[in-house]
Design a protein around this motif. Sequence first.
Motif, PDB file in Angstrom:
ATOM      1  N   GLY A 181      70.700  29.100 -12.108  1.00 20.08           N
ATOM      2  CA  GLY A 181      71.422  29.319 -13.344  1.00 20.08           C
ATOM      3  C   GLY A 181      70.537  29.866 -14.457  1.00 20.08           C
ATOM      4  O   GLY A 181      69.522  30.517 -14.202  1.00 20.08           O
ATOM      5  N   SER A 182      70.909  29.554 -15.664  1.00 17.73           N
ATOM      6  CA  SER A 182      70.259  30.212 -16.791  1.00 17.73           C
ATOM      7  C   SER A 182      68.788  29.821 -16.935  1.00 17.73           C
ATOM      8  O   SER A 182      67.956  30.657 -17.288  1.00 17.73           O
ATOM      9  N   THR A 183      68.441  28.583 -16.636  1.00 20.06           N
ATOM     10  CA  THR A 183      67.039  28.137 -16.759  1.00 20.06           C
ATOM     11  C   THR A 183      66.170  28.922 -15.781  1.00 20.06           C
ATOM     12  O   THR A 183      65.079  29.387 -16.110  1.00 20.06           O
ATOM     13  N   THR A 184      66.676  29.060 -14.578  1.00 18.51           N
ATOM     14  CA  THR A 184      65.926  29.753 -13.526  1.00 18.51           C
ATOM     15  C   THR A 184      65.890  31.253 -13.818  1.00 18.51           C
ATOM     16  O   THR A 184      64.834  31.892 -13.708  1.00 18.51           O
ATOM     17  N   THR A 193      63.068  23.032  -7.376  1.00 17.73           N
ATOM     18  CA  THR A 193      63.169  21.718  -8.019  1.00 17.73           C
ATOM     19  C   THR A 193      61.771  21.127  -8.129  1.00 17.73           C
ATOM     20  O   THR A 193      60.931  21.363  -7.259  1.00 17.73           O
ATOM     21  N   ALA A 244      75.848  22.402  -7.989  1.00 17.59           N
ATOM     22  CA  ALA A 244      77.199  22.867  -8.308  1.00 17.59           C
ATOM     23  C   ALA A 244      77.842  23.587  -7.119  1.00 17.59           C
ATOM     24  O   ALA A 244      79.064  23.571  -6.968  1.00 17.59           O
ATOM     25  N   TRP A 292      87.503  29.374 -13.532  1.00 15.56           N
ATOM     26  CA  TRP A 292      87.790  30.420 -14.527  1.00 15.56           C
ATOM     27  C   TRP A 292      87.418  31.832 -14.071  1.00 15.56           C
ATOM     28  O   TRP A 292      87.771  32.801 -14.742  1.00 15.56           O
ATOM     29  N   SER A 327      58.826  23.459  -5.246  1.00 18.32           N
ATOM     30  CA  SER A 327      58.427  23.444  -6.641  1.00 18.32           C
ATOM     31  C   SER A 327      57.311  24.468  -6.794  1.00 18.32           C
ATOM     32  O   SER A 327      56.188  24.224  -6.336  1.00 18.32           O
ATOM     33  N   PRO A 357      80.637  22.303 -14.088  1.00 20.54           N
ATOM     34  CA  PRO A 357      79.847  23.260 -13.321  1.00 20.54           C
ATOM     35  C   PRO A 357      80.674  24.125 -12.358  1.00 20.54           C
ATOM     36  O   PRO A 357      80.144  25.072 -11.777  1.00 20.54           O
ATOM     37  N   ARG A 417      67.952  24.097  -8.995  1.00 18.57           N
ATOM     38  CA  ARG A 417      68.526  22.863  -8.421  1.00 18.57           C
ATOM     39  C   ARG A 417      69.924  22.567  -8.954  1.00 18.57           C
ATOM     40  O   ARG A 417      70.807  22.136  -8.218  1.00 18.57           O
ATOM     41  N   LYS A 418      70.180  22.837 -10.233  1.00 23.42           N
ATOM     42  CA  LYS A 418      71.505  22.514 -10.788  1.00 23.42           C
ATOM     43  C   LYS A 418      72.574  23.443 -10.213  1.00 23.42           C
ATOM     44  O   LYS A 418      73.715  23.038 -10.021  1.00 23.42           O
ATOM     45  N   GLN A 425      63.175  32.093 -16.381  1.00 24.69           N
ATOM     46  CA  GLN A 425      61.783  32.081 -15.905  1.00 24.69           C
ATOM     47  C   GLN A 425      61.422  33.370 -15.157  1.00 24.69           C
ATOM     48  O   GLN A 425      60.357  33.935 -15.349  1.00 24.69           O
ATOM     49  N   PRO A 467      57.764  30.996 -10.479  1.00 25.15           N
ATOM     50  CA  PRO A 467      58.372  32.199  -9.914  1.00 25.15           C
ATOM     51  C   PRO A 467      57.331  33.171  -9.358  1.00 25.15           C
ATOM     52  O   PRO A 467      57.516  33.740  -8.279  1.00 25.15           O
TER      53      PRO A 467
HETATM   54  N1  LIG Z   1      78.486  31.888 -13.709  1.00 21.44           N
HETATM   55  C1  LIG Z   1      77.536  32.065 -12.807  1.00 21.44           C
HETATM   56  O1  LIG Z   1      77.360  33.162 -12.257  1.00 21.44           O
HETATM   57  C2  LIG Z   1      76.658  30.913 -12.457  1.00 21.44           C
HETATM   58  C3  LIG Z   1      75.627  31.110 -11.515  1.00 21.44           C
HETATM   59  C4  LIG Z   1      74.776  30.051 -11.239  1.00 21.44           C
HETATM   60  C5  LIG Z   1      74.949  28.825 -11.866  1.00 21.44           C
HETATM   61  N2  LIG Z   1      75.961  28.671 -12.746  1.00 21.44           N
HETATM   62  C6  LIG Z   1      76.141  27.383 -13.441  1.00 21.44           C
HETATM   63  O2  LIG Z   1      74.967  27.154 -14.200  1.00 21.44           O
HETATM   64  C7  LIG Z   1      74.728  25.750 -14.274  1.00 21.44           C
HETATM   65  C8  LIG Z   1      73.281  25.472 -13.898  1.00 21.44           C
HETATM   66  O3  LIG Z   1      72.422  26.254 -14.695  1.00 21.44           O
HETATM   67  P1  LIG Z   1      71.146  25.583 -15.395  1.00 21.44           P
HETATM   68  O4  LIG Z   1      70.492  26.647 -16.183  1.00 21.44           O
HETATM   69  O5  LIG Z   1      71.616  24.357 -16.095  1.00 21.44           O
HETATM   70  O6  LIG Z   1      70.257  25.116 -14.169  1.00 21.44           O
HETATM   71  P2  LIG Z   1      69.557  25.879 -12.908  1.00 21.44           P
HETATM   72  O7  LIG Z   1      68.753  27.040 -13.377  1.00 21.44           O
HETATM   73  O8  LIG Z   1      70.559  26.098 -11.842  1.00 21.44           O
HETATM   74  O9  LIG Z   1      68.602  24.693 -12.407  1.00 21.44           O
HETATM   75  C9  LIG Z   1      67.584  24.232 -13.238  1.00 21.44           C
HETATM   76  C10 LIG Z   1      66.705  23.352 -12.404  1.00 21.44           C
HETATM   77  O10 LIG Z   1      66.053  24.126 -11.401  1.00 21.44           O
HETATM   78  C11 LIG Z   1      64.762  23.589 -11.169  1.00 21.44           C
HETATM   79  N3  LIG Z   1      63.757  24.630 -11.414  1.00 21.44           N
HETATM   80  C12 LIG Z   1      63.935  25.836 -12.002  1.00 21.44           C
HETATM   81  N4  LIG Z   1      62.791  26.524 -11.971  1.00 21.44           N
HETATM   82  C13 LIG Z   1      61.874  25.741 -11.356  1.00 21.44           C
HETATM   83  C14 LIG Z   1      60.523  25.922 -11.003  1.00 21.44           C
HETATM   84  N5  LIG Z   1      59.850  27.046 -11.300  1.00 21.44           N
HETATM   85  N6  LIG Z   1      59.900  24.925 -10.349  1.00 21.44           N
HETATM   86  C15 LIG Z   1      60.550  23.779 -10.040  1.00 21.44           C
HETATM   87  N7  LIG Z   1      61.842  23.564 -10.341  1.00 21.44           N
HETATM   88  C16 LIG Z   1      62.489  24.540 -10.998  1.00 21.44           C
HETATM   89  C17 LIG Z   1      64.618  22.346 -12.044  1.00 21.44           C
HETATM   90  O11 LIG Z   1      65.143  21.317 -11.217  1.00 21.44           O
HETATM   91  P3  LIG Z   1      64.712  19.775 -11.300  1.00 21.44           P
HETATM   92  O12 LIG Z   1      65.354  19.249 -12.547  1.00 21.44           O
HETATM   93  O13 LIG Z   1      65.272  19.175 -10.046  1.00 21.44           O
HETATM   94  O14 LIG Z   1      63.209  19.755 -11.365  1.00 21.44           O
HETATM   95  C18 LIG Z   1      65.578  22.673 -13.184  1.00 21.44           C
HETATM   96  O15 LIG Z   1      66.055  21.501 -13.840  1.00 21.44           O
HETATM   97  C19 LIG Z   1      75.701  25.076 -13.331  1.00 21.44           C
HETATM   98  O16 LIG Z   1      76.749  24.520 -14.105  1.00 21.44           O
HETATM   99  C20 LIG Z   1      76.251  26.217 -12.496  1.00 21.44           C
HETATM  100  O17 LIG Z   1      77.590  26.045 -12.102  1.00 21.44           O
HETATM  101  C21 LIG Z   1      76.815  29.683 -13.059  1.00 21.44           C
END
Ligand SMILES: NC(=O)c1ccc[n+]([C@@H]2O[C@H](COP(=O)([O-])OP(=O)(O)OC[C@H]3O[C@@H](n4cnc5c(N)ncnc54)[C@H](OP(=O)(O)O)[C@@H]3O)[C@@H](O)[C@H]2O)c1
Length: 171
Positions: free
Chosen positions: A108-111, A66, A49, A21, A85, A16, A44-45, A114, A88
């Motif tokens: 990150g990408s999950t957020t 989260t 990170a 890089w 929680s 993470p 949250r992820k 949405q 969006p």
């Molecule tokens: N290169 C970049 O610019 C960049 C930027 C940001 C992040 N990143 C990387 O991306 C990775 C994380 O991305 P990801 O897609 O795996 O995760 P993410 O989007 O950061 O987090 C996902 C988590 O957010 C929570 N969540 C999202 N929407 C929600 C909602 N509407 N209601 C409640 N909870 C919500 C949930 O947490 P819970 O599981 O706790 O419920 C879900 O598991 C990390 O490795 C980070 O380093 C890179």
Amino acid sequence: MMVSTMNGKITDTNDPDIYKWTSKEDKSAFMKYISKSSLIVMGRKTYEAAKNIIRLNKNQRRIVLTKDPHNYISDEVPGQLEFMSKTPKNLVKELNDEGYSQMLLVGGSTTNFQFLQEELVNEIHLTVEPLIFGSGVSFIDEAELKIQLQLKSMKRLNSRGTIVLKYKVLN
Ligand SMILES: NC(=O)c1ccc[n+]([C@@H]2O[C@H](COP(=O)([O-])OP(=O)(O)OC[C@H]3O[C@@H](n4cnc5c(N)ncnc54)[C@H](OP(=O)(O)O)[C@@H]3O)[C@@H](O)[C@H]2O)c1
């Protein structure tokens, strides 16, 4: 606002730590932008990170999404770092009602997915680093999305060719 590889990866496999890089020029542009943002939202992820480099500030509010906000009660600093929680749409409506007109979404990408799916993103700032990873998390969670963009500006940040692209979201 995100940084990715040329092939759209935002993390290298399971690591993470993006600062292994990404360029120092992108990091400093990102930090400058963050310092001007009064409202920052992340998943949250991404919080997990980045938490070691997050510097709280009473003029900035960070919201971490989260499903289990109670797990983070000890990290919470009211008005500066909050865990919620919410969908969006509900989050944006509540923040609008509180008087906010701008919000910086930092992944990150999950957020990202949405907020894009619910048509709540009006601009995308994407830094593209001149490298490719075979595997890793993609800029947006894999799913059926079709969004038209219009390029507003592009800027080269260094001699190797790190580029910042700013897009307006059209639909
Ligand atoms: N290169 C970049 O610019 C960049 C930027 C940001 C992040 N990143 C990387 O991306 C990775 C994380 O991305 P990801 O897609 O795996 O995760 P993410 O989007 O950061 O987090 C996902 C988590 O957010 C929570 N969540 C999202 N929407 C929600 C909602 N509407 N209601 C409640 N909870 C919500 C949930 O947490 P819970 O599981 O706790 O419920 C879900 O598991 C990390 O490795 C980070 O380093 C890179």
